[in-house]
Enzyme design. Structure first.
Site, mmCIF file in Angstrom:
data_model
loop_
_atom_site.group_PDB
_atom_site.id
_atom_site.type_symbol
_atom_site.label_atom_id
_atom_site.label_comp_id
_atom_site.label_asym_id
_atom_site.label_seq_id
_atom_site.Cartn_x
_atom_site.Cartn_y
_atom_site.Cartn_z
ATOM 1 N N ARG A 1 -1.162 14.746 13.118
ATOM 2 C CA ARG A 1 -0.467 14.663 12.099
ATOM 3 C C ARG A 1 -0.030 16.338 10.710
ATOM 4 N NH1 ARG A 1 -2.043 8.606 8.826
ATOM 5 N NH2 ARG A 1 -0.091 8.819 9.064
ATOM 6 N N LYS B 1 1.430 -1.645 -0.020
ATOM 7 C CA LYS B 1 -0.080 -0.124 0.344
ATOM 8 C C LYS B 1 1.326 1.429 -0.047
ATOM 9 C CE LYS B 1 -1.986 1.558 4.445
ATOM 10 N NZ LYS B 1 -1.191 3.313 4.659
ATOM 11 N N ASN B 2 1.954 1.439 0.943
ATOM 12 C CA ASN B 2 2.900 2.299 1.134
ATOM 13 C C ASN B 2 3.424 2.494 0.169
ATOM 14 O OD1 ASN B 2 1.083 2.832 3.561
ATOM 15 N ND2 ASN B 2 3.107 2.299 4.760
ATOM 16 N N ARG C 1 -9.071 -0.622 3.265
ATOM 17 C CA ARG C 1 -8.039 0.217 3.471
ATOM 18 C C ARG C 1 -6.800 -0.126 2.563
ATOM 19 N NH1 ARG C 1 -7.628 5.429 6.921
ATOM 20 N NH2 ARG C 1 -5.821 6.266 5.427
ATOM 21 N N ASP D 1 4.108 0.324 12.172
ATOM 22 C CA ASP D 1 2.359 -0.504 11.620
ATOM 23 C C ASP D 1 2.871 -1.742 11.789
ATOM 24 O OD1 ASP D 1 2.572 1.998 10.719
ATOM 25 O OD2 ASP D 1 3.303 1.709 8.024
ATOM 26 N N CYS E 1 -5.858 7.886 8.826
ATOM 27 C CA CYS E 1 -5.680 7.290 10.274
ATOM 28 C C CYS E 1 -5.491 7.961 11.247
ATOM 29 C CB CYS E 1 -4.553 6.001 10.408
ATOM 30 S SG CYS E 1 -5.317 4.704 9.491
HETATM 31 C C1 EPZ Z 1 3.760 6.716 6.992
HETATM 32 O O1 EPZ Z 1 3.678 7.660 7.017
HETATM 33 C C2 EPZ Z 1 3.107 5.071 6.517
HETATM 34 N N1 EPZ Z 1 2.317 5.933 5.555
HETATM 35 C C3 EPZ Z 1 2.760 4.741 7.867
HETATM 36 O O2 EPZ Z 1 1.647 4.098 7.350
HETATM 37 C C4 EPZ Z 1 3.563 4.935 8.516
HETATM 38 O O3 EPZ Z 1 3.089 4.480 10.321
HETATM 39 C C5 EPZ Z 1 4.596 5.909 8.721
HETATM 40 O O4 EPZ Z 1 5.143 6.369 7.640
HETATM 41 C C6 EPZ Z 1 5.908 5.571 9.959
HETATM 42 O O5 EPZ Z 1 6.204 4.624 9.492
HETATM 43 C C7 EPZ Z 1 2.718 6.334 4.131
HETATM 44 O O6 EPZ Z 1 3.915 5.828 4.091
HETATM 45 C C8 EPZ Z 1 1.036 6.575 3.951
HETATM 46 P P1 EPZ Z 1 5.671 10.541 9.060
HETATM 47 P P2 EPZ Z 1 3.497 9.449 7.034
HETATM 48 O O7 EPZ Z 1 5.708 11.795 8.024
HETATM 49 O O8 EPZ Z 1 4.393 9.242 5.539
HETATM 50 C C9 EPZ Z 1 5.681 13.606 12.617
HETATM 51 C C10 EPZ Z 1 -0.461 2.601 7.469
HETATM 52 O O9 EPZ Z 1 -0.873 2.288 8.576
HETATM 53 N N2 EPZ Z 1 5.538 14.406 11.393
HETATM 54 O O10 EPZ Z 1 7.182 9.556 8.678
HETATM 55 O O11 EPZ Z 1 2.981 9.860 7.394
HETATM 56 C C11 EPZ Z 1 4.413 12.827 12.053
HETATM 57 O O12 EPZ Z 1 2.989 13.382 13.109
HETATM 58 C C12 EPZ Z 1 0.653 3.922 7.753
HETATM 59 O O13 EPZ Z 1 -0.528 1.927 6.754
HETATM 60 C C13 EPZ Z 1 5.401 16.099 11.300
HETATM 61 O O14 EPZ Z 1 5.870 16.429 12.662
HETATM 62 O O15 EPZ Z 1 4.261 9.139 9.002
HETATM 63 C C14 EPZ Z 1 5.301 11.209 13.382
HETATM 64 O O16 EPZ Z 1 4.874 12.039 14.013
HETATM 65 C C15 EPZ Z 1 -0.461 4.703 8.669
HETATM 66 N N3 EPZ Z 1 5.430 17.641 10.310
HETATM 67 C C16 EPZ Z 1 6.606 11.515 12.409
HETATM 68 O O17 EPZ Z 1 6.716 12.824 12.207
HETATM 69 C C17 EPZ Z 1 5.596 16.673 9.336
HETATM 70 O O18 EPZ Z 1 5.480 17.289 8.126
HETATM 71 C C18 EPZ Z 1 6.602 10.526 11.362
HETATM 72 O O19 EPZ Z 1 5.932 10.229 10.709
HETATM 73 C C19 EPZ Z 1 5.241 15.346 8.656
HETATM 74 C C20 EPZ Z 1 5.250 14.530 9.191
#
Ligand code: EPZ
Length: 420
Positions: free
Chosen positions: A124, A23-24, A401, A308, A118
Site C-alpha cells: 500500500r 467511514k471513508n 474499525r 470494498d 488493512c
Molecule cells: C480507499 O483506499 C479506501 N479507504 C479503501 O477502503 C478502498 O478499498 C480504496 O480506496 C479503493 O476504493 C479510504 O478511503 C480510507 P487507493 P485508498 O489509493 O485511498 C495504489 C475499506 O475497507 N496506490 O485508491 O488507500 C494502492 O496500493 C478501505 O474501507 C499506489 O500505488 O486506496 C491500490 O492498489 C480499505 N500508490 C490502488 O492504488 C499510492 O500512492 C488504489 O488505492 C496510492 C495508492
C-alpha cells in the site's frame, strides 16, 4: 480480555436497519480541521474505531475534539499544531496520511512513518502522495523508518495520477486549497466521498471545481473558515447490508438512511443475480428471491463495482446457482479470506491472487474464525449468519474499525449474535 462475536446461524432475518455516516468520508474531513483557526462541526460521525483514532490524532496535533452527542463533534485548534504524526496512531489507519498535506500547507513541515491500515495489498505505497507534494514544491526526504517533508510555501501544480487513487486525490485536492495559485489534478478518483469533501472545503472558502469527475481544478486561497459538515451515508455499509439480506434470503429487509444512487454497479449485478429489490430515495428494500443466480464480478474504481463489497459478494456467490469468477483488480491480498470460507464449506478455487472461482450453492458451517481485516471480517460475519451451527469470531477490532454497533443492529433484524 479480547471481545468476540458468538453467532448462531440461520435465524430468519427481517426488519429495518439504519446506515451510519461513511467511514471513508469522515476520515478525510477530520484532517481539514488543521487548515482553519475556526471551529468545525461534523455531524453524522460514525462511532467506529478508525474515527476514534482520527480524533486522537487531532488531539495529539493540538486540537480539542468535543463530543456533542448524537454523532456530532466539534473540533477547534487549541495549541500550536505539532509537526510529528505519532507513530502509534499512524500505524493504525491508512488515512492518517490525510493529515500530512494540511500540516505541510499550514506549518511548512510534516514528519511521519509509513501509514498502517488493512493488510490487503503488498505494501500500500504512498508514492503518488509524495510525488504530488514534491510537485507542489515540498522537499521530500525518505528516512529509514519515516518521511520528512518541508515546504516554505506550497505552489499550485499540474498533477496527473499514474493510477487512480481515492485518498491520493482527496489529499492533494485538500492540500492544494492552501497552495499559491492554480492546481489541476487529472485521472482523479470519482468516489462520492470526493465531491462531498470538495463541497465542504468550498463552504469553508476553497475554490474547487470538477470534484466527482476525473479532472479537478483548485484555485488556492489564503485561508479557510470553519463550518458544519454532514457526513454522507456509508455506501459500502448499505451495499453490505443489501448483500447480507440477499444471502440470508429469509425475509424483507429495509435498509434506511442511505443513498441507493451511490451503488449503481451493485443494482446492475443484482438484476443479473435475480435478487428481488426495490430502491427508494433514501432506502433499499430487499425481498426474498426465488433463486439467486451466479454472476461474475470485476472490481473497479467508482462508479464500477467497489472492491470494498467484493468479499461480501463472494459470500453471496457461495449461495448462488452456478459458477462465478470474482476478479479483484485493486488489491492483491483481498481474496485470501476465501481460504476461511472454504473451511466453512464453500467450494472456491483460487486461480491467482486476483481471481477466484466460486461454485455454488454450498452449505456453510459455523467455525472458530479470526478476522484478518475489515471487509473480509464483515463477509465472514455474513457467512456465519447464514451458516449451520455456531461461529466464534475473534479479532473483531478489525470489524469495529468500520461498523458501529454491528451486533446490536444485526440483532434488531433477527440475528442471533452476541458480543462477549
Ligand atoms: C480507499 O483506499 C479506501 N479507504 C479503501 O477502503 C478502498 O478499498 C480504496 O480506496 C479503493 O476504493 C479510504 O478511503 C480510507 P487507493 P485508498 O489509493 O485511498 C495504489 C475499506 O475497507 N496506490 O485508491 O488507500 C494502492 O496500493 C478501505 O474501507 C499506489 O500505488 O486506496 C491500490 O492498489 C480499505 N500508490 C490502488 O492504488 C499510492 O500512492 C488504489 O488505492 C496510492 C495508492
Amino acid at each position: 480480555m479480547e471481545s468476540k462475536f458468538i453467532i448462531n446461524g440461520r435465524q430468519p432475518l427481517s426488519g429495518n436497519i439504519k446506515v451510519k455516516g461513511a467511514k471513508n468520508a469522515a476520515l478525510k474531513i477530520f484532517p481539514v480541521a488543521l487548515m482553519t483557526d475556526e471551529a468545525i462541526k461534523v455531524v453524522n460521525v460514525p462511532d467506529i474505531e478508525d474515527c476514534h483514532r482520527a480524533q486522537e490524532m487531532l488531539v495529539a496535533l493540538g486540537h480539542s475534539v468535543k463530543n456533542l452527542g448524537d454523532g456530532q463533534m466539534q473540533i477547534q485548534r487549541q495549541n500550536k499544531t505539532c509537526l510529528n504524526l505519532p507513530a502509534e496512531l499512524v500505524n493504525k489507519f491508512r488515512s492518517s496520511v490525510m493529515f500530512v498535506g494540511p500540516l505541510l500547507a499550514t506549518c511548512g513541515e510534516a514528519h511521519f512513518p509509513h501509514p498502517g491500515g488493512c493488510v490487503i495489498g503488498a505494501t500500500r505505497p504512498i508514492d503518488m502522495f509524495l510525488d504530488g507534494f514534491a510537485k507542489m514544491g515540498a522537499k521530500v526526504k525518505t528516512l529509514e523508518n519515516s518521511y520528512h517533508l518541508t515546504a516554505k510555501k506550497l505552489k499550485g501544480a499540474s498533477i496527473f495520477f499514474p493510477k487512480v487513487t481515492v485518498t491520493g486525490t482527496e489529499s492533494l485536492m485538500t492540500t492544494a486549497c492552501l497552495a499559491q495559485g492554480k492546481s489541476i489534478l487529472e485521472n482523479c478518483a470519482m468516489e462520492p466521498e470526493i465531491p462531498a469533501l470538495a463541497d465542504f472545503l468550498n463552504k469553508m472558502g476553497a475554490k474547487i471545481t470538477g470534484a466527482g469527475t476525473s479532472t479537478i481544478k483548485i484555485e488556492g486561497v489564503k485561508k479557510l473558515s470553519g463550518g458544519e459538515y454532514k457526513i454522507i451515508p456509508d455506501r459500502i455499509e448499505a451495499g453490505t447490508f443489501a448483500i447480507l439480506a440477499a444471502a440470508a434470503n429469509s425475509g424483507e429487509i429495509i435498509i434506511e438512511d442511505c443513498e441507493p444512487k451511490h451503488l449503481g454497479a451493485l443494482w446492475a449485478i443484482f438484476d443479473r443475480n435475480g435478487v428481488n429489490y426495490k430502491l427508494g430515495k433514501n432506502s433499499i428494500k430487499i425481498f426474498p428471491s426465488a433463486k439467486i443466480m451466479a454472476e461474475n464480478v470485476v472490481t473497479h474504481e467508482y462508479p464500477g463495482f467497489a472492491t470494498d463489497l467484493q468479499s461480501a459478494y463472494t459470500v453471496l456467490m457461495t449461495q448462488a446457482q452456478g459458477i462465478s469468477l470474482i476478479h479483484e483488480t485493486i488489491y492483491d491480498r483481498r481474496l485470501l479470506f476465501c481460504d476461511t470460507l472454504t473451511q466453512m464449506g464453500a467450494d472456491i478455487i483460487m486461480a491467482d491472487p486476483h481471481r477466484s472461482v466460486v461454485n455454488g450453492p454450498t452449505k456453510l458451517y459455523g467455525r472458530k474464525l479470526v478476522i484478518p481485516d475489515l471487509r473480509a471480517g464483515i463477509a465472514l460475519v455474513i457467512a456465519a449468519l447464514i451458516a449451520h451451527g455456531k461461529t466464534e469470531v475473534s479479532n473483531i477490532y478489525q470489524i469495529e474499525r468500520g461498523y458501529e454497533g454491528l451486533a446490536e443492529r444485526l440483532k434488531n433484524i433477527g440475528a442471533d449474535i452476541e458480543k462477549i
